[in-house]
Design a protein around this motif. Structure first.
Motif, PDB file in Angstrom:
ATOM      1  N   TYR A 186       0.817  -1.214   0.000  1.00 31.12           N
ATOM      2  CA  TYR A 186       0.000   0.000   0.000  1.00 31.12           C
ATOM      3  C   TYR A 186       0.852   1.266   0.000  1.00 31.12           C
ATOM      4  N   HIS A 243      -7.048  -3.882  -4.725  1.00 29.47           N
ATOM      5  CA  HIS A 243      -6.818  -2.958  -3.602  1.00 29.47           C
ATOM      6  C   HIS A 243      -8.023  -2.055  -3.355  1.00 29.47           C
ATOM      7  N   GLY A 244      -9.216  -2.486  -3.786  1.00 27.38           N
ATOM      8  CA  GLY A 244     -10.394  -1.634  -3.654  1.00 27.38           C
ATOM      9  C   GLY A 244     -10.702  -1.271  -2.217  1.00 27.38           C
ATOM     10  N   ASN A 245     -10.654  -2.255  -1.309  1.00 26.63           N
ATOM     11  CA  ASN A 245     -10.970  -1.979   0.098  1.00 26.63           C
ATOM     12  C   ASN A 245      -9.921  -1.063   0.732  1.00 26.63           C
ATOM     13  N   THR A 246      -8.657  -1.301   0.417  1.00 27.71           N
ATOM     14  CA  THR A 246      -7.585  -0.467   0.970  1.00 27.71           C
ATOM     15  C   THR A 246      -7.708   0.968   0.484  1.00 27.71           C
ATOM     16  N   GLN A 306     -10.443   2.452  -0.469  1.00 24.65           N
ATOM     17  CA  GLN A 306     -11.621   3.064   0.142  1.00 24.65           C
ATOM     18  C   GLN A 306     -11.351   3.474   1.584  1.00 24.65           C
ATOM     19  N   GLN A 307     -10.597   2.667   2.327  1.00 25.37           N
ATOM     20  CA  GLN A 307     -10.292   2.998   3.712  1.00 25.37           C
ATOM     21  C   GLN A 307      -9.327   4.161   3.840  1.00 25.37           C
ATOM     22  N   SER A 320      -8.991   6.725   1.537  1.00 26.10           N
ATOM     23  CA  SER A 320      -9.346   7.598   0.405  1.00 26.10           C
ATOM     24  C   SER A 320      -8.806   9.003   0.578  1.00 26.10           C
TER      25      SER A 320
END
Length: 860
Positions: free
Chosen positions: A776, A810-813, A815-816, A818
């Protein structure tokens, strides 16, 4: 923090002469800077080089490599146009009214005061004494106003304010230049504006001279009784030597006088094209004329402005004409054969008051005291639409979330909505009785429009769909200068000169929900992008940060010392001791909310770290001494009993040149108790906006709209490096067929070329596996590299597959986190949107061809 000056918008031309280089590059002075417009690519770039004051004269070398600029303080810069670098500097003793390179590029003729100086033109090589003064001609009795070289660089025409034109024979010898006594061309009754050599197309020799004066008369001069050949025996004052036969003397004689028939207007600009034998003349009433010589046949006589034309010039081929009007900031390029515009740009007549970025960061809207709203393309620096329906100063702007409509508020009592597809005003919001609006906001859905007033201290709420007035929010006891909706909910924050910031729940109609009191007038208010913090500036120079959810003051930044700097001519005290103007009138959060920009009535823009409340950097927006408030210390030698010498207008130069200085605009009420400056314009920042991508910010200043962008130079994180992380290690990993390891190493180095090289080294089949293995901490760097590649790379499908896999894995990462990734995600969205628009336009214009190709492919 790594921002640097990129461009200047809002003022394409501010006076002086414009020139055309290499037939298609238009070079024009803008204040103390120079803008270069590529007329083929439709792109404008402002050079980062600054002069000490407004530039009055420019000249470009015949090959388009070098540029000479001379400002009002007689300081000259010799600039490499390709590298945007100042090579040499020199200062002249007297004001420069004319400057010109010789056709062979070896010499520079400078009309400084009553003198004509001939300098040897510097080159690329380093020289101890670059500018070498070869010859000084002191024959004129008044200031020099026009210069012109003959095609072979052997003769020089000099026009002056003493009503005469002088012809010098300039002979190059081993030790420099030799000149004889000049030949006088007399007869004009006003100062000379232009003088030109005309060439016989058959023999390529000079056969005529044209001289143009301010009183709208043009004289044509020719040889009397000879073959038209110019040589050293032309001067009739040179006697024959003793013992030698008397030589035949060649003289110039007046052939004809022609009247432009534009009295009482004056000639203010002119140019001549030798190849076409045509003259273009600009007049003080905004009319220009195009004449075919030598018969003086008028081809065009048109009006392009109500103000005087300050520059008129041909391009190299002679098919384009360039006109400039300094008072209106107008710049035109006109193709005279087809009677069509190649370029038509006009800046704001008065200072820019407000700015607004479009959600995709591609467009910028500006509003000013001249009642106009302009929309600019940020990448090209061009204004593509101007809205003129407002009848008073435009005070606030707001782009709607759909990116296709724009809102503007004005002192004329209206809020207008503009359609950026059809370029029209599709809705106007008004009040039962006339009000003056100074602030504007819209909620995230775009259904509710709010505007704050200057006179009634109220906030008006309208419905965007119906245009109906929904509510009037009362409670403030002073002008409502700040208005902003929370990015996360329907809470409206307003700031007023009544020393309060109020929060309103617009949809429930309960009025003011909470009030934050201050000890001084609140000048502006902004929300952090995540909606969890509120910042406002007060008249005592402080920035207060509030928690809008708990209603608590988080911390305060003292900014009086940071913004102070620059002494006005009318100040009785030094800048350090003066108490006026030391406050921030505009604030703007960064895209991630980590820092805040602040500006006001100062030459500085301050950048603060929000978490630590420390000053990170100060941007000095200009070094232009033609503006007031730039220098910190006044020279006591310039002070007289009548006041500062710079503010005393001892000659009627403004009336003569047709330029009126703007002393103050309609919005000079921002600082209560501030004294108006009756002399020069005062430097200040009226509005600051950061692009949603976070890679640019703009500042509405007295100089125009300054655009700053992040410097793309090599920056790495030293804590993320060790002895094995090197460019050689990246190449070795690629050679060993380890593209994933090579990409991680390049991201740690953060070298742009290496990152893009590693991206291309990965096959499309391996993209999902590599994308899922990216940590990340390197996500932002990778997204920025992909957005850059989308702008220029032809492998569109390959890049879009990368974007798709990153979003999947990495969609959830994302979003968290953002808030931290928002600037880079906005950049990626901007690139994809731009490509989509280009492809949509291409496909729509080739619809039937695509259908044919698809049908042929299906048959096969």
């Amino acid at each position: 923090m790594n921002y640097r000056f990129q461009n200047l918008l809002g003022a394409p031309y501010r006076g002086g002469n414009a020139v055309l280089s290499q037939n298609t590059k238009l070079i024009s002075p803008v204040g103390n800077r120079v803008s270069v417009t590529d007329l083929i690519k439709s792109k404008t770039v402002t050079l980062p080089v600054e002069s000490s004051s407004n530039i009055c004269r420019i000249a470009v070398s015949p090959d388009g490599t070098f540029l000479l600029t001379v400002d009002e303080n007689q300081r000259c810069h010799f600039i490499n146009l390709h590298c945007h670098v100042v090579l040499h500097r020199v200062r002249f003793k007297y004001p420069v009214n004319a400057i010109l390179f010789s056709p062979n590029g070896k010499y520079i003729a400078v009309g400084t005061g009553k003198l004509v100086q001939i300098w040897r033109s510097p080159g690329f090589k380093k020289e101890v004494f670059a500018f070498e003064l070869i010859r000084t001609l002191a024959d004129c009795n008044d200031k020099v106003t026009a210069l012109n070289w003959s095609p072979d660089s052997n003769y020089l025409l000099v026009g002056s304010k003493d009503l005469a034109v002088r012809l010098f024979y300039v002979k190059e010898k081993l030790k420099g230049i030799h000149t004889n006594k000049p030949f006088l061309l007399l007869g004009h009754r006003d100062s000379v504006v232009g003088c030109f050599f005309s060439v016989d197309k058959k023999t390529d020799k000079v056969n005529r001279i044209y001289t143009i004066a301010r009183d709208c008369y043009m004289f044509s001069w020719g040889f009397s009784g000879n073959d038209g050949k110019i040589d050293e025996t032309m001067e009739d004052s040179e006697p024959p030597s003793p013992g030698t036969p008397e030589r035949r003397v060649k003289k110039w004689g007046l052939l004809r006088k022609d009247d432009f028939s534009q009295a009482p207007s004056k000639v203010t600009a002119c140019d001549y094209h030798r190849g076409l034998d045509m003259v273009v003349v600009g007049f003080s009433n905004g009319v220009f004329g195009l004449y075919q010589m030598p018969d003086f046949v008028c081809i065009h006589l048109l009006s392009i402005s109500r103000e005087k034309i300050t520059t008129a010039v041909f391009n190299e081929l002679g098919n384009w004409l360039v006109f400039g009007c300094a008072k209106l900031g107008q710049l035109l390029v006109w193709e005279w054969r087809s009677e069509s515009y190649i370029l038509k740009q006009q800046g704001h007549y008065f200072d820019v008051n407000c700015l607004a970025y479009s959600p995709d960061s591609q467009l910028l809207a500006t509003g000013a005291d001249d009642n106009k709203v302009k929309v600019w393309t940020v990448s090209s620096g061009f204004c593509f639409v101007t809205f003129t329906e407002h009848t008073n100063a435009v005070t606030a702007l707001h782009f709607m979330a759909n990116n296709h409509s724009l809102l503007s508020a004005s002192l004329d009592g209206t809020v207008r909505a503009w359609d950026l597809f059809r370029y029209r005003n599709f809705r106007t919001f008004t009040t039962p009785s006339s009000r003056q609006f100074v602030s504007l906001a819209s909620d995230q859905s775009g259904e509710v429009i709010c505007a704050g007033t200057l006179d009634s201290f109220e906030i008006f709420v309208w419905s965007m769909k119906t245009g109906r007035l929904l509510d009037i929010l009362s409670g403030h006891e002073g002008p409502v200068h700040g208005l902003v909706f929370s990015p996360t909910n329907a809470t409206l924050a307003s700031s007023s000169w009544d020393k309060t910031v109020r929060l309103w729940n617009v949809f429930e109609g309960k009025g003011s929900v909470e009030s934050f009191p201050h000890t001084h007038d609140v000048l502006t208010v902004v929300y952090r992008p995540d909606g969890r913090q509120l910042a406002c500036s007060t008249l005592d120079g402080q920035i207060h940060f509030w928690d809008p959810l708990n209603g608590e003051l988080m911390y305060t930044i003292e900014g009086r010392r940071d913004i102070s700097g620059g002494r006005l001519m009318t100040d009785r005290r030094s800048a350090a001791n003066s108490s006026s103007g030391k406050c921030f009138t505009t604030l703007c959060y960064s895209a991630d909310g980590s820092y805040i920009l602040a500006g006001g009535s100062s030459k500085y823009i301050c950048m603060y770290d929000v978490a630590d409340q420390v000053l990170l950097r100060r941007f000095q927006i200009t070094h232009n001494l033609s503006l007031d408030g730039v220098i910190d210390f006044l020279n006591s030698k310039n002070m007289t009993e009548a006041g500062p010498m710079d503010l005393i207008d001892d000659d009627n130069s403004d009336t003569e040149e047709g330029v009126e200085k703007q002393t103050r605009g309609k919005l000079d009420y921002d600082l209560p108790g501030a004294l108006p400056n009756r002399g020069r314009p005062t430097i200040q920042t009226k509005c600051l906006k950061i692009a949603p991508t976070g890679r640019n910010f703009v500042a509405a200043t007295t100089e125009g709209v300054l655009v700053y962008s992040i410097d793309e130079s090599f920056i790495f994180d030293p804590t993320d490096l060790d002895i094995d992380v090197t460019p050689e290690a990246v190449d070795a990993a690629l050679n060993e067929d380890q593209p994933k390891r090579a990409l991680i190493l390049s991201l740690r180095l953060n070298e742009d070329n290496l990152i893009k090289k590693c991206i291309f080294a990965i096959s499309p089949v391996d993209i999902p596996a590599v994308a899922s293995s990216i940590p990340y901490r390197y996500m932002q760097r990778l997204i920025e590299a992909l957005s850059d590649l989308l702008e220029s790379c032809p492998h569109l499908e390959f890049m879009l597959r990368w974007c798709q896999e990153l979003c999947k894995t990495h969609g959830n990462t994302i979003q968290q986190n953002s808030r931290n990734l928002l600037p880079s995600l906005k950049s990626l969205q901007k690139s994809i949107t731009r490509i989509h628009q280009d492809l949509a336009d291409t496909c729509s214009s080739n619809e039937y061809m695509l259908q044919y190709l698809c049908s042929v492919g299906a048959k096969k």
